[in-house]
Design an enzyme around this catalytic site. Structure first.
Site, PDB file in Angstrom:
ATOM      1  N   ASN A 156      19.757   8.290  25.388  1.00 30.63           N
ATOM      2  CA  ASN A 156      19.143   7.300  24.511  1.00 30.63           C
ATOM      3  C   ASN A 156      19.347   7.779  23.071  1.00 30.63           C
ATOM      4  O   ASN A 156      19.841   8.881  22.840  1.00 30.63           O
ATOM      5  CB  ASN A 156      17.659   7.077  24.860  1.00 30.63           C
ATOM      6  CG  ASN A 156      16.843   8.353  24.741  1.00 30.63           C
ATOM      7  OD1 ASN A 156      16.947   9.095  23.764  1.00 30.63           O
ATOM      8  ND2 ASN A 156      16.011   8.607  25.740  1.00 30.63           N
ATOM      9  N   GLY A 178      16.538   8.597  34.645  1.00 29.83           N
ATOM     10  CA  GLY A 178      17.854   8.491  35.257  1.00 29.83           C
ATOM     11  C   GLY A 178      18.729   9.716  35.042  1.00 29.83           C
ATOM     12  O   GLY A 178      18.273  10.860  35.120  1.00 29.83           O
ATOM     13  N   ASP A 234      20.019  10.840  32.315  1.00 25.73           N
ATOM     14  CA  ASP A 234      19.576  11.593  31.139  1.00 25.73           C
ATOM     15  C   ASP A 234      18.528  12.635  31.532  1.00 25.73           C
ATOM     16  O   ASP A 234      18.650  13.818  31.207  1.00 25.73           O
ATOM     17  CB  ASP A 234      19.026  10.609  30.105  1.00 25.73           C
ATOM     18  CG  ASP A 234      18.794  11.221  28.734  1.00 25.73           C
ATOM     19  OD1 ASP A 234      19.245  12.349  28.477  1.00 25.73           O
ATOM     20  OD2 ASP A 234      18.163  10.534  27.900  1.00 25.73           O
ATOM     21  N   SER A 263      24.933   2.915  30.968  1.00 26.60           N
ATOM     22  CA  SER A 263      24.167   1.680  30.696  1.00 26.60           C
ATOM     23  C   SER A 263      23.900   0.796  31.904  1.00 26.60           C
ATOM     24  O   SER A 263      23.300  -0.256  31.765  1.00 26.60           O
ATOM     25  CB  SER A 263      24.829   0.837  29.598  1.00 26.60           C
ATOM     26  OG  SER A 263      24.618   1.420  28.331  1.00 26.60           O
TER      27      SER A 263
END
Length: 182
Positions: A31, A39, A41, A124
């Site tokens: 982000n 997720g 990340d 994404s």
């Protein structure tokens, strides 16, 4: 699952946990804060350890469509490329271009840091809701295009979180290059 030879680079599609891959760089679907999230990340930040968060704090965030590089710390990967993908708003707010930019910038960073192997998640397509089929096409086509200016990159892995995602990536990849003999 699928592999293609594009010039000197081998492109592969696999279903795996990206945090376990021994490559020069894994790409983090980050982000804009670069300070971790859910997720992929969150998984990358947890696996890399607190040193990754400490280095990310020094980067002062990242714009959507851009990418920044850090060390990999406790990951098997030597580096993490934090790419900020777009949130899907129906496709009319530049989402395709922003997603393509993530892949292009990651390949550029690999080239400039002399990294030969890189693994991408499906950027994404999770909580940012980018349509998976559209994202797979952008990922493959942008990566193939970017490799022309990145001779240092000889292995690209599209590391998918599901068989459905891998199938979409493999179908698109089948349109490019020559099949690799495994």
């Amino acid at each position: 699952m699928a592999a293609r030879q594009i010039g000197t680079a081998r492109l592969e599609v696999i279903v795996a946990d990206i945090t376990t891959l021994r490559v020069d760089a894994v790409v983090n679907a980050a982000n804009t804060s670069l300070l971790g999230g859910g997720g992929v990340d969150g998984a990358i930040h947890r696996a890399a350890g607190p040193e990754l968060l400490a280095e990310c704090r020094t980067l002062h965030g990242c714009a959507t469509g851009d990418a920044k590089i850090t060390r990999g710390y406790r990951l098997p990967a030597r580096h993490v490329i934090h790419a900020v993908g777009p949130v899907w708003h129906g496709g009319s707010q530049g989402e395709d271009a922003a997603l393509a930019s993530c892949y292009a910038r990651a390949i550029e960073l690999c080239q400039s840091h002399h990294l030969a192997s890189v693994a991408f998640p499906a950027i994404s397509t999770g909580i940012y809701r980018f349509p998976a089929d559209r994202a797979a096409r952008i990922a493959a086509s942008t990566t193939v295009d970017a490799l022309a200016a990145a001779p240092a990159v000889t292995r690209v892995i599209f590391c998918c979180f599901s068989n459905d995602s891998a199938r979409l990536h493999a179908e698109v990849l089948d349109e490019f290059g020559n099949p690799c003999a495994d």
